[in-house]
Design an enzyme around this catalytic site. Structure first.
Site, PDB file in Angstrom:
ATOM      1  N   GLY A  30      39.217  41.607  33.051  1.00 21.28           N
ATOM      2  CA  GLY A  30      38.682  41.119  34.317  1.00 21.28           C
ATOM      3  C   GLY A  30      39.229  39.759  34.699  1.00 21.28           C
ATOM      4  N   ASP A  31      39.023  39.411  35.975  1.00 18.68           N
ATOM      5  CA  ASP A  31      39.399  38.096  36.513  1.00 18.68           C
ATOM      6  C   ASP A  31      40.894  37.833  36.417  1.00 18.68           C
ATOM      7  OD1 ASP A  31      36.659  37.720  36.879  1.00 18.68           O
ATOM      8  OD2 ASP A  31      36.432  36.971  34.832  1.00 18.68           O
ATOM      9  N   GLU A  32      41.693  38.863  36.585  1.00 17.83           N
ATOM     10  CA  GLU A  32      43.150  38.724  36.496  1.00 17.83           C
ATOM     11  C   GLU A  32      43.751  38.170  37.782  1.00 17.83           C
ATOM     12  OE1 GLU A  32      41.541  41.593  36.046  1.00 17.83           O
ATOM     13  OE2 GLU A  32      41.913  42.338  34.011  1.00 17.83           O
ATOM     14  N   GLY A  33      42.925  38.034  38.816  1.00 23.01           N
ATOM     15  CA  GLY A  33      43.454  37.596  40.112  1.00 23.01           C
ATOM     16  C   GLY A  33      43.640  38.782  41.055  1.00 23.01           C
ATOM     17  N   ASN A  56      28.772  42.736  39.990  1.00 21.82           N
ATOM     18  CA  ASN A  56      29.291  42.093  38.759  1.00 21.82           C
ATOM     19  C   ASN A  56      30.699  41.541  38.998  1.00 21.82           C
ATOM     20  OD1 ASN A  56      30.382  44.670  38.976  1.00 21.82           O
ATOM     21  ND2 ASN A  56      30.149  45.200  36.830  1.00 21.82           N
ATOM     22  N   ALA A  57      31.384  42.075  40.007  1.00 17.15           N
ATOM     23  CA  ALA A  57      32.739  41.622  40.315  1.00 17.15           C
ATOM     24  C   ALA A  57      32.682  40.312  41.088  1.00 17.15           C
ATOM     25  CB  ALA A  57      33.461  42.670  41.160  1.00 17.15           C
ATOM     26  N   HIS A  59      35.724  38.367  43.176  1.00 18.70           N
ATOM     27  CA  HIS A  59      37.152  38.323  43.531  1.00 18.70           C
ATOM     28  C   HIS A  59      37.403  37.130  44.452  1.00 18.70           C
ATOM     29  CE1 HIS A  59      37.540  42.921  42.693  1.00 18.70           C
ATOM     30  NE2 HIS A  59      37.159  42.223  41.653  1.00 18.70           N
ATOM     31  N   THR A 155      26.415  40.660  33.271  1.00 23.27           N
ATOM     32  CA  THR A 155      26.235  39.722  34.384  1.00 23.27           C
ATOM     33  C   THR A 155      24.786  39.737  34.881  1.00 23.27           C
ATOM     34  OG1 THR A 155      26.833  41.454  35.941  1.00 23.27           O
ATOM     35  CG2 THR A 155      28.619  40.028  35.170  1.00 23.27           C
ATOM     36  N   THR A 267      31.729  47.647  30.859  1.00 25.59           N
ATOM     37  CA  THR A 267      30.765  47.809  31.936  1.00 25.59           C
ATOM     38  C   THR A 267      30.468  49.304  32.064  1.00 25.59           C
ATOM     39  OG1 THR A 267      30.216  47.194  34.209  1.00 25.59           O
ATOM     40  CG2 THR A 267      32.523  47.819  33.800  1.00 25.59           C
ATOM     41  N   THR A 327      33.520  33.668  38.382  1.00 28.06           N
ATOM     42  CA  THR A 327      33.272  33.633  39.829  1.00 28.06           C
ATOM     43  C   THR A 327      31.862  34.125  40.134  1.00 28.06           C
ATOM     44  OG1 THR A 327      35.602  34.239  40.049  1.00 28.06           O
ATOM     45  CG2 THR A 327      34.291  34.397  42.034  1.00 28.06           C
TER      46      THR A 327
END
Ligand code: GDP
Ligand code: IMO
Ligand code: MG
Length: 463
Positions: A30-33, A56-57, A59, A155, A267, A327
């Protein structure tokens, strides 16, 4: 229609006849951009589609000095002329969607007929969030010992309990149900009784859930969201037949996939590209391009195995340089060297046709950089295969290749060919090990800080 006659639906053109559609998917934890890369590719597509996960995301899209954090709404919403779809595979928290509407509208973002939400997407109810938190608390208080704490570090957005209700069927609520208050109330009568008992079993002292009040509140949200709620499967197929190009925005990431990730520290959805057909109703063969997003190093939020983790000063330095704080929850992300065994596995499962290597600028200034290319197993043998079972993955030791680092600031680089030789070598080695070309190199959070096919991306026109 006369009895006995069958009129086939008007499927004159087939999805395969349309231009290829694109999937954006995270190849790590996750959170790779992903948000940044979706934003970058939005101009080449017409419809941006979320297929999995929920709030939960988180971006991030950065446009100049403006930073947008999107949780449930596809990142394409920042373009007024693009359509956005929240597919049936997403779990939707109506309160969060409405909050996101407000925040975005206050910043001048248009949200109207350009956003469709599947009537079959499942609803995150308040009791799901309570259950999520209660189970995490229960597990961290009650489980310890050799196997450690069994909590996942979720989360707490109610994701797991909502998908559990989807699979259980009889206790599920879908977005379409919010439009029928009587039906919603009748379902909640049963669900609330059961849920109160389940929360009590987890030690939550709660007043019995009130089905009438809950039904009224959620029917109210349904009314506000009514213009958006519809059958998105037909909407997507209509768009494909009309020659529109779809961009699928993966949430979470492949190593968090419920079937293919580091179970049980995952998840509750299929976040890899394998979730696209089920989560949207679009067949997999319609997708011609899969861009796997990979940071130049690794991060993970929450619990679970992380073979290349740097729980030391270097990890701290990467966290600070990369601003590696969640984020969604603000939690510090765990940081470590790039694990190519893991990335190659994710690229294989997702069918990646290209890679975007993000946060590459963060690695500048290190004397040397390491790439994990194999794992050593407890019996001393080595493997280049990933071990998605968390218990087995916990037992491996990474085998590294060490490459010389580079000191130059890469943020303003204009061309892959003119990057420092050691930086180029790092990218080339990734391509060799993973066997997939790096099409995009990201050198900063902004749109323009990007090399696409080796060249600096031009500034994109924006709303
Ligand atoms: P997502 O969940 O995959 O969309 O990623 P997040 O938005 O949660 O986290 C990625 C973070 O890195 C965000 O703060 C982005 O603004 C930032 N970011 C994206 N690409 C780059 C990059 O190439 N360099 C730097 N320094 N930051 C980046
Ligand atoms: P984006 O889309 C990073 C992690 C959580 C936790 C586990 C399960 O921004 O990349 P959940 O609440 O889903 O039940 O938590 O999965 N997780 C993420 N980590 N980025 C995400 O999304 C994540 N979505 C879930 O931290 O370990
Ligand atoms: Mg994120």
């Amino acid at each position: 229609m006369p009895a006995g006659r069958y009129d086939p639906p008007a499927m004159t053109t087939h999805a395969r006849a349309t231009p290829p559609h694109t999937a954006i998917v995270g190849l790590q934890w996750g959170d790779e951009g992903k948000g940044k890369i979706v934003d970058l590719l939005t101009s080449e597509h017409d419809v941006i589609v979320r297929y999995n996960g929920g709030a939960n995301a988180g971006h991030t899209v950065q446009v100049g000095d403006q930073r947008y954090a999107l949780h449930l709404i596809p990142s394409g919403i920042l373009y007024p002329d693009k359509a956005c779809v929240i597919g049936n595979g997403v779990v939707v928290d109506p309160e969060k969607v409405l909050q996101e509407f407000e925040t975005l509208r206050a910043r001048g973002v248009h949200i109207g007929g350009n956003l469709k939400i599947s009537d079959r997407a499942h609803v995150v109810m308040p009791y799901h969030k309570e259950q999520d938190a209660a189970l995490e608390e229960y597990l961290s208080a009650k489980t310890s010992g050799d196997r450690g704490n069994l909590s996942i570090g979720t989360t707490r957005r109610g994701i797991g309990p909502t998908y559990a209700d989807k699979v259980r069927r009889s206790t599920a609520i879908r977005m379409g149900d919010l439009l029928d208050p009587a039906y919603l109330r009748s379902r909640l009568e049963v669900v609330c009784k059961l849920r109160t008992a389940e929360l009590e079993a987890l030690g939550v002292q709660t007043a019995p859930l009130d089905p009438a009040a809950l039904a009224e509140r959620y029917a109210g949200y349904g009314e506000r969201l009514r213009p958006h709620i519809q059958d998105t499967v037909y909407a997507l197929h209509d768009a494909m037949r009309a020659g529109k190009r779809l961009l699928f925005e993966g949430a979470n990431a492949s190593l968090l996939d419920i079937d293919h990730g580091t179970f049980p520290y995952v998840t509750s959805s299929n976040c890899s590209t394998l979730g696209i057909p089920a989560g949207t109703g679009v067949p997999g063969h319609a997708i011609g391009r899969v861009l796997g997003i990979m940071k130049a190093y690794s991060t993970r939020v929450g619990a679970g195995p992380f073979p290349t983790e740097l729980d030391n000063e270097l990890g701290h330095r990467i966290r600070e340089r990369g601003r590696e704080y969640g984020t969604t929850t603000g939690r510090p992300r765990r940081c470590g060297w790039l694990d190519l065994v893991a990335v190659r596995y994710s690229a294989m499962v997702c069918g990646a046709t290209g890679i975007a290597c993000t946060l590459f600028d963060v690695l500048s200034g290190l004397d040397e950089v390491k790439l994990c290319v194999r794992y050593r197993l407890p019996d001393g043998t080595e493997t280049d295969r990933f071990l998605p079972d968390a218990h087995r993955l916990e037992s491996v030791t990474p085998v590294y290749e060490t490459l010389p680092g580079w000191s130059e600031d890469l943020r303003d680089a204009g061309d892959r060919a003119t990057l420092p030789a050691n930086a180029r070598r790092y990218l080339e080695r990734i391509e060799q090990v993973v066997g997939v070309p790096i099409e995009v190199v990201s050198l900063g959070p902004e749109r323009t800080q990007t090399l696409v096919d080796g060249r600096r991306a031009a500034a994109l026109a924006h709303a």
